[in-house]
Motif scaffolding. Structure first.
Motif, PDB file in Angstrom:
ATOM      1  N   MET A 100     147.501  37.382 -17.313  1.00  0.00           N
ATOM      2  CA  MET A 100     146.603  38.396 -17.903  1.00  0.00           C
ATOM      3  C   MET A 100     146.315  39.503 -16.893  1.00  0.00           C
ATOM      4  N   SER A 101     146.250  40.715 -17.357  1.00  0.00           N
ATOM      5  CA  SER A 101     146.176  41.793 -16.392  1.00  0.00           C
ATOM      6  C   SER A 101     144.779  42.249 -16.008  1.00  0.00           C
ATOM      7  N   ILE A 102     143.897  42.407 -17.007  1.00  0.00           N
ATOM      8  CA  ILE A 102     142.500  42.716 -16.649  1.00  0.00           C
ATOM      9  C   ILE A 102     141.645  41.626 -17.291  1.00  0.00           C
ATOM     10  N   GLU A 103     140.879  40.941 -16.469  1.00  0.00           N
ATOM     11  CA  GLU A 103     139.956  39.921 -16.988  1.00  0.00           C
ATOM     12  C   GLU A 103     138.550  40.298 -16.559  1.00  0.00           C
ATOM     13  N   VAL A 104     137.680  40.454 -17.533  1.00  0.00           N
ATOM     14  CA  VAL A 104     136.295  40.825 -17.243  1.00  0.00           C
ATOM     15  C   VAL A 104     135.415  39.673 -17.699  1.00  0.00           C
ATOM     16  N   ASN A 105     134.580  39.186 -16.785  1.00  0.00           N
ATOM     17  CA  ASN A 105     133.820  37.979 -17.079  1.00  0.00           C
ATOM     18  C   ASN A 105     132.331  38.170 -16.788  1.00  0.00           C
TER      19      ASN A 105
ATOM     20  N   GLY B  29     145.168  39.147 -11.446  1.00  0.00           N
ATOM     21  CA  GLY B  29     144.818  37.944 -10.697  1.00  0.00           C
ATOM     22  C   GLY B  29     144.059  38.207  -9.404  1.00  0.00           C
ATOM     23  N   VAL B  30     143.875  39.477  -9.027  1.00  0.00           N
ATOM     24  CA  VAL B  30     143.147  39.797  -7.790  1.00  0.00           C
ATOM     25  C   VAL B  30     141.704  40.135  -8.158  1.00  0.00           C
ATOM     26  N   GLN B  31     140.771  39.404  -7.562  1.00  0.00           N
ATOM     27  CA  GLN B  31     139.356  39.669  -7.840  1.00  0.00           C
ATOM     28  C   GLN B  31     138.990  41.086  -7.404  1.00  0.00           C
ATOM     29  N   ILE B  32     138.291  41.817  -8.266  1.00  0.00           N
ATOM     30  CA  ILE B  32     137.895  43.159  -7.856  1.00  0.00           C
ATOM     31  C   ILE B  32     136.733  43.067  -6.863  1.00  0.00           C
TER      32      ILE B  32
ATOM     33  N   HIS C 104     134.058  45.764  -4.604  1.00  0.00           N
ATOM     34  CA  HIS C 104     133.612  47.131  -4.385  1.00  0.00           C
ATOM     35  C   HIS C 104     134.243  47.684  -3.108  1.00  0.00           C
ATOM     36  N   GLY C 105     135.011  48.767  -3.244  1.00  0.00           N
ATOM     37  CA  GLY C 105     135.623  49.392  -2.074  1.00  0.00           C
ATOM     38  C   GLY C 105     136.793  48.621  -1.490  1.00  0.00           C
ATOM     39  N   GLY C 106     137.147  47.483  -2.096  1.00  0.00           N
ATOM     40  CA  GLY C 106     138.218  46.653  -1.529  1.00  0.00           C
ATOM     41  C   GLY C 106     139.589  47.251  -1.786  1.00  0.00           C
ATOM     42  N   PRO C 107     140.473  47.203  -0.804  1.00  0.00           N
ATOM     43  CA  PRO C 107     141.787  47.815  -0.968  1.00  0.00           C
ATOM     44  C   PRO C 107     142.790  46.923  -1.703  1.00  0.00           C
ATOM     45  N   ALA C 108     142.434  45.609  -1.885  1.00  0.00           N
ATOM     46  CA  ALA C 108     143.436  44.639  -2.336  1.00  0.00           C
ATOM     47  C   ALA C 108     144.094  45.023  -3.649  1.00  0.00           C
ATOM     48  N   MET C 109     143.295  45.552  -4.604  1.00  0.00           N
ATOM     49  CA  MET C 109     143.924  45.786  -5.895  1.00  0.00           C
ATOM     50  C   MET C 109     144.417  47.215  -6.078  1.00  0.00           C
ATOM     51  N   ARG C 110     144.286  48.041  -5.053  1.00  0.00           N
ATOM     52  CA  ARG C 110     144.714  49.435  -5.185  1.00  0.00           C
ATOM     53  C   ARG C 110     146.188  49.543  -5.570  1.00  0.00           C
ATOM     54  N   ARG C 111     146.962  48.593  -5.058  1.00  0.00           N
ATOM     55  CA  ARG C 111     148.391  48.550  -5.361  1.00  0.00           C
ATOM     56  C   ARG C 111     148.639  48.360  -6.861  1.00  0.00           C
ATOM     57  N   HIS C 112     147.745  47.593  -7.493  1.00  0.00           N
ATOM     58  CA  HIS C 112     147.943  47.263  -8.907  1.00  0.00           C
ATOM     59  C   HIS C 112     147.383  48.319  -9.843  1.00  0.00           C
ATOM     60  N   LEU C 113     146.498  49.162  -9.328  1.00  0.00           N
ATOM     61  CA  LEU C 113     145.667  49.993 -10.212  1.00  0.00           C
ATOM     62  C   LEU C 113     145.943  51.492 -10.096  1.00  0.00           C
ATOM     63  N   GLY C 114     146.054  52.154 -11.246  1.00  0.00           N
ATOM     64  CA  GLY C 114     146.003  53.614 -11.318  1.00  0.00           C
ATOM     65  C   GLY C 114     144.764  53.980 -12.111  1.00  0.00           C
TER      66      GLY C 114
END
Ligand code: ADP
Length: 237
Positions: free
Chosen positions: A1-6, A63-66, A68-78
């Motif tokens: 799953m690509s975006i999971e909001v919980n 699958g990468v937890q969002i 605040h300000g974290g660079p981890a998901m920048r690769r996945h996100l536009g």
């Protein structure tokens, strides 16, 4: 799953904006995030892009937890934010080259040329961004969002302020992108959802009040069309 909001909650001081929202957006589909002004659409998108922190709750992109300000998901996100802040003083091509450096994109000249072509920016590529019309600025915003070929696109009212021709171009481009990516698109325009969305999530006063595949609209709800449903769910509540 690509975006999971919980169970996301957000308050701005005493002002509640999100009241425990949960939903999922899937790959290869465009999810229309529909709600009246002030419903919480931009707040949700800002949280998902890591621009602001939630008050509580969690969300993940690919699958990468969002964070605040974290660079981890920048690769996945536009992300195309509301009011589309652009490098106004730069030339179109220069702005894209600058971003390509930030993202460390390989073969950057070829990728920039591809994205300019996809977004119909060729005639404007040597102009300064602050000399462009609203429609072309939106295209530059979208070009910036897709430049690093992310799996997830979050587009905050991407067609606001466009004329009918620009609107049609932008919608068909988004629809095309949605075939390969997970697209979350906010809007308050029903026709936009009807034209390009596979899934619909309706938000009102910080709560999700309906979520369904667009193709199931007729079978799930007796209302005559999306607009009638939207009005029934969001008026006088
Ligand atoms: P939408 O994008 O659906 O129009 P928003 O997410 O912008 O809705 O706003 C949701 C609620 O949060 C509204 O009541 C709005 O007034 C409030 N809000 C949004 N941003 C802020 C802020 N920076 N400070 C205080 N309240 C805010």
């Amino acid at each position: 799953m690509s975006i999971e909001v919980n169970q996301l909650y957000k308050s701005y001081g005493a002002q509640p904006a999100l009241n425990g929202i949960s939903f999922t957006a899937r790959p290869g589909r465009v999810l229309g995030f529909l709600g009246p002004n002030g419903a919480g659409k931009s707040t949700t998108m800002k949280i998902l892009s890591g621009s602001i922190p939630p008050t509580s709750g969690a969300a993940s992109l690919c699958g990468v937890q969002i964070q605040h300000g974290g660079p981890a998901m920048r690769r996945h996100l536009g992300y195309l934010p509301e009011n589309n802040p652009l490098y106004a003083g730069l030339y179109v091509r220069e702005a894209l080259a600058f971003l390509a450096d930030i993202h460390r994109i390989p073969n950057r000249q070829a990728r920039i040329a591809d994205v300019i072509d996809m977004t119909g920016l060729a005639p404007m590529q040597h102009r300064k961004i602050n000399q462009l019309s609203k429609g072309y600025r939106q295209r530059v915003g979208l070009a910036q969002a897709i430049l690093h070929d992310p799996d997830v696109l979050i587009l905050d009212e991407p067609t606001s302020g466009l004329d009918p021709n620009q609107l049609q171009d932008m919608r068909s481009l988004i629809k095309q992108l949605g075939r390969q990516k997970t697209v979350l698109l906010s809007t308050h325009i029903m026709q936009e959802v009807e034209a390009i969305c596979d899934d619909v999530v309706i938000i009102h006063q910080g709560k999700i009040i309906a979520a369904f595949p667009f193709a199931e609209l007729g079978s799930r709800y007796p209302d005559k069309g999306l607009e009638a449903l939207f009005i029934r769910l969001t008026v006088n509540k």
